[in-house]
Design a protein around this motif. Structure first.
Motif, PDB file in Angstrom:
ATOM      1  N   UNK A 172     -29.041   6.385   2.456  1.00 11.25           N
ATOM      2  CA  UNK A 172     -29.462   7.035   1.215  1.00 11.25           C
ATOM      3  C   UNK A 172     -30.477   6.216   0.434  1.00 11.25           C
ATOM      4  N   UNK A 173     -30.434   4.885   0.583  1.00 10.83           N
ATOM      5  CA  UNK A 173     -31.296   4.018  -0.225  1.00 10.83           C
ATOM      6  C   UNK A 173     -32.473   3.452   0.559  1.00 10.83           C
ATOM      7  N   UNK A 174     -32.763   3.997   1.750  1.00 10.36           N
ATOM      8  CA  UNK A 174     -33.859   3.473   2.561  1.00 10.36           C
ATOM      9  C   UNK A 174     -35.189   3.659   1.842  1.00 10.36           C
ATOM     10  N   UNK A 175     -36.025   2.630   1.775  1.00 12.34           N
ATOM     11  CA  UNK A 175     -37.317   2.735   1.089  1.00 12.34           C
ATOM     12  C   UNK A 175     -38.322   3.524   1.921  1.00 12.34           C
ATOM     13  N   UNK A 176     -39.355   3.971   1.259  1.00 11.46           N
ATOM     14  CA  UNK A 176     -40.408   4.727   1.929  1.00 11.46           C
ATOM     15  C   UNK A 176     -41.526   3.775   2.369  1.00 11.46           C
ATOM     16  N   UNK A 177     -42.258   4.188   3.397  1.00 12.93           N
ATOM     17  CA  UNK A 177     -43.455   3.471   3.775  1.00 12.93           C
ATOM     18  C   UNK A 177     -43.278   2.429   4.856  1.00 12.93           C
ATOM     19  N   UNK A 178     -42.058   2.251   5.381  1.00  6.62           N
ATOM     20  CA  UNK A 178     -41.847   1.275   6.440  1.00  6.62           C
ATOM     21  C   UNK A 178     -41.875   1.964   7.803  1.00  6.62           C
ATOM     22  N   UNK A 179     -42.076   1.164   8.844  1.00  4.43           N
ATOM     23  CA  UNK A 179     -42.084   1.692  10.199  1.00  4.43           C
ATOM     24  C   UNK A 179     -40.683   2.125  10.604  1.00  4.43           C
ATOM     25  N   UNK A 180     -40.618   2.910  11.651  1.00  6.30           N
ATOM     26  CA  UNK A 180     -39.322   3.400  12.136  1.00  6.30           C
ATOM     27  C   UNK A 180     -38.431   2.248  12.571  1.00  6.30           C
ATOM     28  N   UNK A 181     -39.040   1.213  13.161  1.00  9.96           N
ATOM     29  CA  UNK A 181     -38.257   0.061  13.609  1.00  9.96           C
ATOM     30  C   UNK A 181     -37.665  -0.695  12.422  1.00  9.96           C
ATOM     31  N   UNK A 182     -38.465  -0.848  11.359  1.00  5.08           N
ATOM     32  CA  UNK A 182     -37.976  -1.545  10.168  1.00  5.08           C
ATOM     33  C   UNK A 182     -36.859  -0.749   9.491  1.00  5.08           C
ATOM     34  N   UNK A 183     -37.028   0.563   9.425  1.00  4.49           N
ATOM     35  CA  UNK A 183     -35.996   1.392   8.802  1.00  4.49           C
ATOM     36  C   UNK A 183     -34.707   1.390   9.625  1.00  4.49           C
ATOM     37  N   UNK A 184     -34.827   1.280  10.940  1.00  3.88           N
ATOM     38  CA  UNK A 184     -33.637   1.195  11.789  1.00  3.88           C
ATOM     39  C   UNK A 184     -32.864  -0.082  11.480  1.00  3.88           C
ATOM     40  N   UNK A 185     -33.597  -1.181  11.276  1.00  3.73           N
ATOM     41  CA  UNK A 185     -32.942  -2.451  10.917  1.00  3.73           C
ATOM     42  C   UNK A 185     -32.295  -2.338   9.552  1.00  3.73           C
ATOM     43  N   UNK A 186     -32.953  -1.649   8.617  1.00  2.00           N
ATOM     44  CA  UNK A 186     -32.406  -1.472   7.266  1.00  2.00           C
ATOM     45  C   UNK A 186     -31.073  -0.718   7.345  1.00  2.00           C
ATOM     46  N   UNK A 187     -31.049   0.371   8.097  1.00  2.00           N
ATOM     47  CA  UNK A 187     -29.839   1.195   8.162  1.00  2.00           C
ATOM     48  C   UNK A 187     -28.709   0.526   8.938  1.00  2.00           C
ATOM     49  N   UNK A 188     -29.034  -0.564   9.631  1.00  2.00           N
ATOM     50  CA  UNK A 188     -27.990  -1.301  10.362  1.00  2.00           C
ATOM     51  C   UNK A 188     -27.308  -2.347   9.486  1.00  2.00           C
ATOM     52  N   UNK A 189     -27.808  -2.552   8.254  1.00  2.00           N
ATOM     53  CA  UNK A 189     -27.180  -3.517   7.353  1.00  2.00           C
ATOM     54  C   UNK A 189     -25.724  -3.123   7.083  1.00  2.00           C
ATOM     55  N   UNK A 190     -24.867  -4.154   6.890  1.00  2.00           N
ATOM     56  CA  UNK A 190     -23.481  -3.928   6.538  1.00  2.00           C
ATOM     57  C   UNK A 190     -23.089  -4.847   5.390  1.00  2.00           C
ATOM     58  N   UNK A 191     -22.287  -4.309   4.478  1.00  2.00           N
ATOM     59  CA  UNK A 191     -21.851  -5.093   3.327  1.00  2.00           C
ATOM     60  C   UNK A 191     -20.550  -5.812   3.629  1.00  2.00           C
ATOM     61  N   UNK A 192     -20.357  -6.969   2.994  1.00  2.00           N
ATOM     62  CA  UNK A 192     -19.119  -7.737   3.135  1.00  2.00           C
ATOM     63  C   UNK A 192     -18.794  -8.366   1.787  1.00  2.00           C
ATOM     64  N   UNK A 193     -17.541  -8.766   1.627  1.00  2.00           N
ATOM     65  CA  UNK A 193     -17.053  -9.329   0.360  1.00  2.00           C
ATOM     66  C   UNK A 193     -16.717 -10.802   0.571  1.00  2.00           C
ATOM     67  N   UNK A 194     -17.146 -11.645  -0.378  1.00  2.00           N
ATOM     68  CA  UNK A 194     -16.945 -13.098  -0.283  1.00  2.00           C
ATOM     69  C   UNK A 194     -16.397 -13.635  -1.605  1.00  2.00           C
ATOM     70  N   UNK A 195     -15.618 -14.734  -1.562  1.00  2.00           N
ATOM     71  CA  UNK A 195     -15.149 -15.344  -2.821  1.00  2.00           C
ATOM     72  C   UNK A 195     -16.334 -15.813  -3.659  1.00  2.00           C
TER      73      UNK A 195
END
Length: 887
Positions: A322-345
């Motif tokens: 939902x938050x993917x930016x505009x104007x990047x290549x398909x490969x860059x957007x694929x890397x963006x959508x592969x991000x995962x969140x985690x919780x740390x102290x």
């Protein structure tokens, strides 16, 4: 009740001694009477009673040992005895206390900083509940623009997270950056913090004046005020009460100050301090690819870190889609959508110091620990020599009935008192030492704000260091003294006992240990000093001296920006003494830069990009190797051109001529896809970091900077007198461009500021290396002086029998060389093993550098020989007649 009466009677030793003696005499008389009743004569009865009771002193000791309260009295008596010993030998006591104070003080000072940076929690309510959301494993793709090391969220990402945070009872976002405060012409830079409305409420921070930012402030952004820190309020606002009329000028506009935070709250960055905080509603949109926020919250009761991480991991695909930016290549957007969140102290906050100096602090803690070990070896040698002198005294006391345990306790008590005095003085020295160390990391543009306090961790560390020190330097001398055989000691006499060479094996082992540890410290010191010198003398390929950097915030409309730049540059260039002026989107060696994807033919990759004015290369003395420089005619309506460095040519062009080669710059936000032609090649220069190899670098004309690109630029002024140039530029800005804010810095000083960590390590490692060498000199000189004094008669006999003084000196030095060789071999091996931990902090050197190892060995050999020659010559100059007559 008797035990309490005994405790209350502590200090009345004489009366208690009389009572015990009277009781012992009474028991002796009863035994004599019993013997006489059995038919013994009085003389035989008394002899038998004495034989059965043993030594009166030993009997009294056994009585004392059975009385706990009297044991306390004996302890007090031992303390008084130790104090009398200290008064009789004040020089010895002073040397021990000062040596321990320096060793323990240095260790405690480093630990205080380590504690402040690594261990201490934020000054907030229940810091253990605080957690941080981050992109797991960071952002290795380099997609987007990250404001700093700790920002993992864009504005759209924060909005999504704000709506979905079930594991967290409260959540907030924050970011930091510089801001200019004050009226035009008199502004100054402060540390600003952008916070969401829930920030202060979730943290539990309370105001000392007014109120703090609340959620309602984000809904009513135009009327939202700012919050200032307590130091800023006291320094810049005079500590006046906060009222509706309390304002500061920021960005040329007056802003209402609504409150002041508590004195203990410095923000979220350990080692830094915020001055002004404002709401995130002032940045409602922002570039969708700019990572500007850090997101934190409090974990709900019943949730674990793993459960919270699993929740946000499951949320990640939809969020990043939902938050993917505009104007990047398909490969860059694929890397963006592969991000995962985690919780740390996050109870300890975040810290640049923690990231940058963590290894340095650990190494410094190890270095100071080794210095303390050398000091302990020195003191152990002194205590052994002192114990040998007192062996006859100890033997006499044991023959009179004193127990070994009592003697051991008394000797250890003396050492414990010395260690306690050294630790107390060391703890007092730790505060100024740690503050001085923190101050040494300040740069010309910023000062480290680190709260150095002596909390329970620091006190525990200092106490543990003093106990360990006492055990190291006191145990062996105490055991040796208490293990003396009274009969042997009294028969051989003091000289014979202490003159036995076998008793010097422990001292020799300690000297070898000192030399080995000193070798480690000297190798480390030389490595850090040489590494720092290499960085200082490194040629970055650009002019460094007499360059002033001016960062400007122009008070003009976007369409008038180019005219403003040209007019300002022309005016500044006309200042007397100014040699040249240039503008650039990024200043070399400032740690920042843009990276664009590029493609040359079939070869693709990425490269650093800077947009510069035509005078940029001349201002920084960068020669154009081939081709032509930019001109004022290289504008947006002309063919797009670039100048590249040699690294770019090697990677993308190869052996052919680079001139005229076309470079395709891929599409990304703010920078539309375009094709540029290479018109010149410049030498490789350092770009962002002195340590890094020159990267691939491309320069484009400032006039061809896309209008939608993020604005940001600085002016480089080459002049003969930078101070005069700054004053003249400030006057021009104030008079001709009112409302424009300008901040100056020295280019060369900025480069040196990058080396503060290397400078600190070089200075401290060098200091401790020299201190270790001096301790070796003192320790070796002392033990040799004592050893040779005990061999005085032997040396006199050898000289009387015809031995030359030179031969006597050579024989003495031979034993020193044996100890030196053993220490050097062991120290070199240990230094090579320890070097693995410091290799990442070195520049241009290997840890096994032969010049460094040879230099350390030579220096240690020199100081060892110096420490040995003086006592050897003094011993060889003895008059044999006088010495033998004295025997």
């Amino acid at each position: 009740m008797a035990i309490f009466r005994r405790i209350l009677s502590l200090g009345t030793r004489e009366r208690m001694e009389r009572e015990i003696n009277a009781e012992l005499r009474e028991h002796m008389a009863m035994c004599v009477d019993d013997n006489m009743a059995q038919g013994m004569s009085r003389e035989e009865a008394e002899r038998d009673a004495r034989r059965r009771f043993g030594s009166p002193t030993a009997m009294r000791e056994r009585v004392v040992a059975e009385d706990a309260a009297l044991g306390l009295e004996n302890l007090w008596q031992d303390v008084r005895g130790a104090l009398r010993v200290f008064r009789r030998s004040p020089g010895f006591s002073l040397v021990v206390v000062v040596t321990l104070a320096l060793g323990i003080g240095a260790n405690t000072a480093i630990f205080e900083i380590f504690n402040a940076v690594r261990l201490r929690a934020l000054p907030i309510a229940n810091p253990g509940e605080l957690v941080e959301l981050r992109i797991a494993n960071g952002n290795p793709t380099g997609i987007g623009i990250q404001s700093n090391t700790f920002t993992d969220f864009t504005v759209p990402m924060w909005r999504e997270i704000k709506e979905h945070h079930d594991p967290l009872s409260g959540i907030f976002a924050w970011g930091t950056g510089p801001a200019l405060v004050g009226p035009p012409g008199h502004s100054y830079q402060v540390n600003a913090m952008e916070v969401s409305g829930e920030f202060f409420n979730v943290l539990g921070v309370t105001p000392v004046q007014g109120r703090l930012i609340e959620p309602v402030d984000e809904a009513n952004c135009q009327q939202a005020g700012v919050v200032v820190s307590y130091p800023f309020w006291k320094t810049h606002m005079g500590g006046e009460p906060i009222t509706p009329k309390s304002t500061i000028v920021a960005g040329g506009q007056p802003l209402q100050v609504v409150g002041v935070t508590s004195p203990s709250f410095f923000g979220m960055v350990v080692g830094d301090r915020f001055d002004v905080a404002y709401t995130t509603c002032r940045n409602p949109n922002g570039h969708t690819e700019n990572f500007v926020y850090t997101v934190m919250g409090r974990l709900k009761p019943g949730w674990t870190l793993k459960q919270a991480t699993d929740y946000f991991d499951a949320l990640s695909p939809g969020l990043f889609q939902k938050t993917a930016p505009m104007g990047y290549s398909a490969e860059a957007l694929k890397a963006w959508k592969a991000f995962r969140l985690a919780v740390y102290p996050a109870g300890a906050g975040v810290s640049y110091l923690r990231n940058q100096y963590n290894s340095s602090l650990e190494i410094l803690l190890a270095i100071t620990g080794l210095v303390l070990l050398i000091a302990c070896a020195n003191l152990a040698n002194l205590m052994l020599a002192r114990a040998s002198v007192k062996r006859r005294e100890v033997a006499i006391r044991m023959s009179l009935g004193a127990s070994r345990g009592r003697l051991l306790r008394q000797i250890l008590l003396e050492s414990a008192l010395l260690a306690a005095c050294g630790a107390t003085l060391g703890a007092a020295l730790a505060q100024p030492l740690s503050r001085a160390l923190v101050h040494s990391l300040d740069t010309s543009q910023s000062a480290i704000q680190l709260a150095i306090v002596t909390d329970w961790r620091v006190l525990l560390f200092a106490g543990a260091a003093s106990v360990a020190t006492c055990l190291i330097f006191a145990t062996l001398p105490a055991l040796r003294s208490s293990s003396a055989e009274p009969l042997t000691s009294l028969k051989s006499g003091e000289r014979g006992v202490v003159g036995n060479r076998e008793r010097f094996s422990a001292q020799r082992a300690l000297v070898i240990t000192q030399i080995a540890v000193s070798m480690i410290l000297l190798v480390g010191a030389l490595l850090f000093i040489r590494s720092y010198r290499k960085l200082l003398t490194l040629n970055p390929g650009i002019r460094e001296n007499n360059i002033t950097i001016a960062f400007l915030v122009p008070n003009v409309k976007p369409e008038g920006l180019e005219d403003f730049k040209r007019q300002l540059v022309t005016t500044v260039r006309a200042i007397p003494g100014v040699e040249n002026v240039a503008t650039s989107t990024f200043i070399p060696l400032s740690g920042g830069g843009w990276i664009h994807d590029v493609e040359v033919g079939t070869i693709g990759g990425s490269s650093n990009f800077s947009y510069v004015s035509p005078s940029f290369f001349a201002t920084l003395s960068i020669p154009v190797l081939e081709g032509r420089n930019f001109t004022d005619y290289d504008t947006m309506d002309k063919p797009l051109v670039v100048v590249v460095n040699q690294a770019f040519v090697r990677k993308y062009v190869g052996a052919r001529s680079p001139l005229g080669v076309q470079v395709r710059v891929h599409s990304e936000p703010g920078f539309p896809a375009r094709i540029c032609q290479i018109i010149a090649v410049v030498p490789d220069t350092k770009y962002a970091d002195l340590r890094a190899d020159p990267p691939t670098q491309a320069f484009a004309p400032m006039a061809q900077l896309p209008a939608m690109a993020p604005l940001g630029w600085g002016m480089l002024i080459a002049s003969r007198d930078p101070v005069a140039a700054q004053s003249a530029v400030q006057h021009i800005v104030d008079t001709q461009f009112p409302g424009t804010q300008v901040q100056f810095s020295d280019f060369q000083q900025g480069i040196l500021d990058q080396l503060v960590g290397d400078r600190m390590m070089a200075r401290l490692a060098g200091f401790f290396g020299i201190l270790a060498a001096l301790l070796v000199v003192v320790g070796l000189h002392g033990i040799l002086s004592y050893f040779l004094a005990q061999r005085r008669s032997e040396i006199a006999i050898r000289i009387a029998l015809g031995a030359s003084r030179g031969r006597v000196v050579a024989g003495m030095l031979r034993s020193t060389c044996v100890m030196l060789a053993g220490g050097l071999v062991a120290g070199t091996a240990l230094a090579l093993l320890a070097g693995r931990g410091v290799s990442t902090l070195l520049f241009g050197l290997k840890t096994w550098d032969p010049v460094t190892l040879a230099g350390a060995a030579a220096l240690l050999t020199l100081v060892t020989v110096i420490a040995s020659v003086i006592p050897s010559l003094r011993a060889a100059s003895v008059n044999p007649v006088d010495s033998l007559r004295a025997e």
